[in-house]
Design a protein around this motif. Structure first.
Motif, short mmCIF file in Angstrom:
data_model
loop_
_atom_site.label_atom_id
_atom_site.label_comp_id
_atom_site.label_asym_id
_atom_site.label_seq_id
_atom_site.Cartn_x
_atom_site.Cartn_y
_atom_site.Cartn_z
N VAL A 1 0.99 2.59 -16.16
CA VAL A 1 2.05 2.95 -15.26
C VAL A 1 1.32 2.79 -13.64
CG1 VAL A 1 3.88 4.32 -14.12
CG2 VAL A 1 3.36 4.36 -16.64
N SER A 2 1.78 1.78 -12.97
CA SER A 2 1.24 1.57 -11.65
C SER A 2 2.10 1.87 -10.38
CB SER A 2 0.66 0.26 -11.64
OG SER A 2 0.05 0.00 -12.62
N ARG A 3 1.36 2.10 -9.27
CA ARG A 3 2.10 2.02 -8.00
C ARG A 3 1.35 1.19 -6.97
NH1 ARG A 3 5.23 3.51 -11.25
NH2 ARG A 3 6.69 5.52 -11.01
N THR A 4 1.67 0.80 -5.87
CA THR A 4 1.01 0.37 -4.89
C THR A 4 1.27 1.14 -3.58
OG1 THR A 4 1.44 -1.85 -5.83
CG2 THR A 4 0.63 -2.08 -3.49
N PHE A 5 0.33 1.41 -2.70
CA PHE A 5 0.14 2.10 -1.53
C PHE A 5 -0.40 1.16 -0.53
CE2 PHE A 5 -0.61 4.93 -5.22
CZ PHE A 5 0.33 5.88 -4.72
N ARG A 6 0.26 1.22 0.67
CA ARG A 6 -0.09 0.53 2.03
C ARG A 6 -1.18 1.51 2.62
NH1 ARG A 6 2.49 -4.20 3.47
NH2 ARG A 6 4.23 -4.24 2.50
N ALA A 7 -2.26 1.34 1.94
CA ALA A 7 -3.48 2.28 2.40
C ALA A 7 -4.84 1.84 1.96
CB ALA A 7 -3.20 3.67 1.84
N GLY A 8 -5.57 2.41 2.59
CA GLY A 8 -7.17 2.02 2.19
C GLY A 8 -7.37 2.50 0.78
N ILE A 9 -8.34 2.00 -0.02
CA ILE A 9 -8.68 2.38 -1.11
C ILE A 9 -9.38 4.02 -1.10
CG2 ILE A 9 -10.93 1.22 -1.23
CD1 ILE A 9 -10.13 0.78 -4.37
N ASP A 10 -10.02 4.12 -0.20
CA ASP A 10 -10.80 5.49 -0.13
C ASP A 10 -9.87 6.66 0.07
OD1 ASP A 10 -13.54 4.82 -0.21
OD2 ASP A 10 -13.44 3.89 1.87
N ASP A 11 -8.56 6.30 1.18
CA ASP A 11 -7.73 7.41 1.34
C ASP A 11 -6.87 7.56 -0.20
OD1 ASP A 11 -6.04 8.82 2.92
OD2 ASP A 11 -4.49 7.59 2.71
N VAL A 12 -6.49 6.39 -0.90
CA VAL A 12 -6.00 6.89 -2.27
C VAL A 12 -6.99 7.63 -3.05
CG1 VAL A 12 -4.75 5.82 -4.06
CG2 VAL A 12 -4.38 4.63 -1.76
N TRP A 13 -8.20 7.10 -2.96
CA TRP A 13 -9.08 7.57 -4.10
C TRP A 13 -9.11 9.25 -3.79
CZ3 TRP A 13 -11.71 6.93 -8.29
CH2 TRP A 13 -12.60 7.83 -8.44
N ALA A 14 -9.02 9.56 -2.50
CA ALA A 14 -9.04 10.99 -1.93
C ALA A 14 -7.73 11.76 -2.45
CB ALA A 14 -9.13 10.96 -0.44
N SER A 15 -6.64 11.00 -2.61
CA SER A 15 -5.30 11.47 -2.94
C SER A 15 -5.30 11.73 -4.34
CB SER A 15 -4.20 10.62 -2.95
OG SER A 15 -3.91 10.56 -1.48
N VAL A 16 -6.28 11.13 -5.31
CA VAL A 16 -6.39 11.64 -6.77
C VAL A 16 -7.53 12.19 -7.08
CG1 VAL A 16 -4.75 9.65 -7.22
CG2 VAL A 16 -7.40 9.48 -7.13
N THR A 17 -8.36 12.54 -6.12
CA THR A 17 -9.77 13.32 -6.46
C THR A 17 -9.91 14.56 -5.77
OG1 THR A 17 -11.01 11.95 -4.91
CG2 THR A 17 -10.75 11.20 -7.26
N GLU A 18 -9.38 14.69 -4.50
CA GLU A 18 -9.67 16.01 -3.74
C GLU A 18 -8.62 17.06 -4.02
OE1 GLU A 18 -9.65 15.00 0.48
OE2 GLU A 18 -11.44 13.69 0.14
N PRO A 19 -9.19 18.38 -4.52
CA PRO A 19 -8.31 19.46 -5.01
C PRO A 19 -7.05 19.95 -3.95
CG PRO A 19 -10.49 20.16 -4.87
CD PRO A 19 -10.53 18.73 -4.51
N GLU A 20 -7.19 19.65 -2.96
CA GLU A 20 -6.22 20.17 -1.92
C GLU A 20 -5.07 18.97 -1.87
OE1 GLU A 20 -9.71 18.21 0.25
OE2 GLU A 20 -9.48 20.02 -1.16
N LEU B 1 -8.29 1.79 -9.51
CA LEU B 1 -7.71 1.50 -8.28
C LEU B 1 -8.33 0.07 -7.80
CD1 LEU B 1 -8.06 4.78 -8.12
CD2 LEU B 1 -7.53 4.50 -5.67
N HIS B 2 -7.69 -0.62 -7.09
CA HIS B 2 -8.02 -1.84 -6.34
C HIS B 2 -7.41 -2.30 -5.27
CE1 HIS B 2 -4.48 -3.41 -8.29
NE2 HIS B 2 -4.25 -4.31 -7.60
N HIS B 3 -8.15 -2.93 -4.26
CA HIS B 3 -7.42 -2.80 -2.87
C HIS B 3 -7.46 -4.68 -2.72
CE1 HIS B 3 -6.99 -1.77 1.14
NE2 HIS B 3 -7.40 -2.86 1.65
N GLU B 4 -6.35 -4.90 -2.19
CA GLU B 4 -6.24 -6.25 -2.02
C GLU B 4 -5.16 -6.50 -0.56
OE1 GLU B 4 -4.03 -9.82 -4.31
OE2 GLU B 4 -5.30 -8.71 -5.44
N GLN B 5 -5.52 -7.24 0.41
CA GLN B 5 -4.82 -7.48 1.43
C GLN B 5 -4.02 -6.49 2.07
OE1 GLN B 5 -2.31 -10.81 0.35
NE2 GLN B 5 -3.83 -12.09 -0.07
N GLY B 6 -4.70 -5.31 2.32
CA GLY B 6 -4.30 -4.11 3.22
C GLY B 6 -3.50 -3.15 2.25
N SER B 7 -3.38 -3.35 0.80
CA SER B 7 -2.78 -2.40 -0.13
C SER B 7 -3.64 -2.11 -1.21
CB SER B 7 -1.53 -3.01 -0.76
OG SER B 7 -0.55 -3.52 0.18
#
Length: 166
Positions: free
Chosen positions: A20-39, A101-107
């Protein structure tokens, strides 16, 4: 609200994956933080405690499940900011989940991969809607919009996910 299921079953050399996938208009580090940082995980899935790292076990509170139970999850792999693999035991069941996660053209694309055991195939009709709901919780948390209602996912998506097994 009517939601469109987007998951699929993928055959691999090791078995079957529910993806199951989703795409975000965000940098990969920011999305990574959303799935790994407890807060940040607390806003869409649940918080966690413990010392994170491959081979280590953390405790995760399932904040949106009945009674918000805690469960242990083992970190099987952590390759920032591209891959996190976790496993958990629930009774006799073992869940193996990956976030890719993968980053491509701003998403940034995020794929949640549930590695299914042969005995899990009968549960695809409930697993799929649940993962769709959790990922849409992530979308809502990132966009600061209201959390979706689980009633829009289950049983509405059950038939779609059951049909993937055919």
């Amino acid at each position: 609200m009517t939601r469109t299921p987007m998951g699929r079953l993928v055959g691999t050399a090791d078995g079957t994956e529910l993806v199951v996938s989703r795409t975000f208009r965000a940098g990969i580090d920011d999305v990574w933080a959303s799935v790994t940082e407890p807060e940040r995980t607390a806003r869409w899935y649940g918080t966690w405690t413990g010392e994170a790292g491959p081979g280590r076990t953390i405790k995760v509170q399932m904040a949106y499940e009945d009674e918000a139970p805690w469960m242990e999850m083992r970190i099987d792999a952590c390759e920032p900011p591209r891959r996190l693999a976790l496993s958990a035991r629930e009774g006799d069941n073992v869940w193996r989940i990956e976030l890719r996660l993968h980053h491509e053209q701003g998403s940034t694309g995020l794929s949640l991969v549930h590695h299914l055991e042969p005995t899990d195939m009968e549960q695809v009709g409930s697993y799929g809607p649940g993962w769709e709901w959790y990922l849409d919780n992530l979308v809502a948390a990132r966009e600061d919009t209201p959390q979706p209602s689980f009633d829009d996912y289950y049983p509405a998506m059950k038939e779609y996910y059951d049909s993937l097994r055919a």
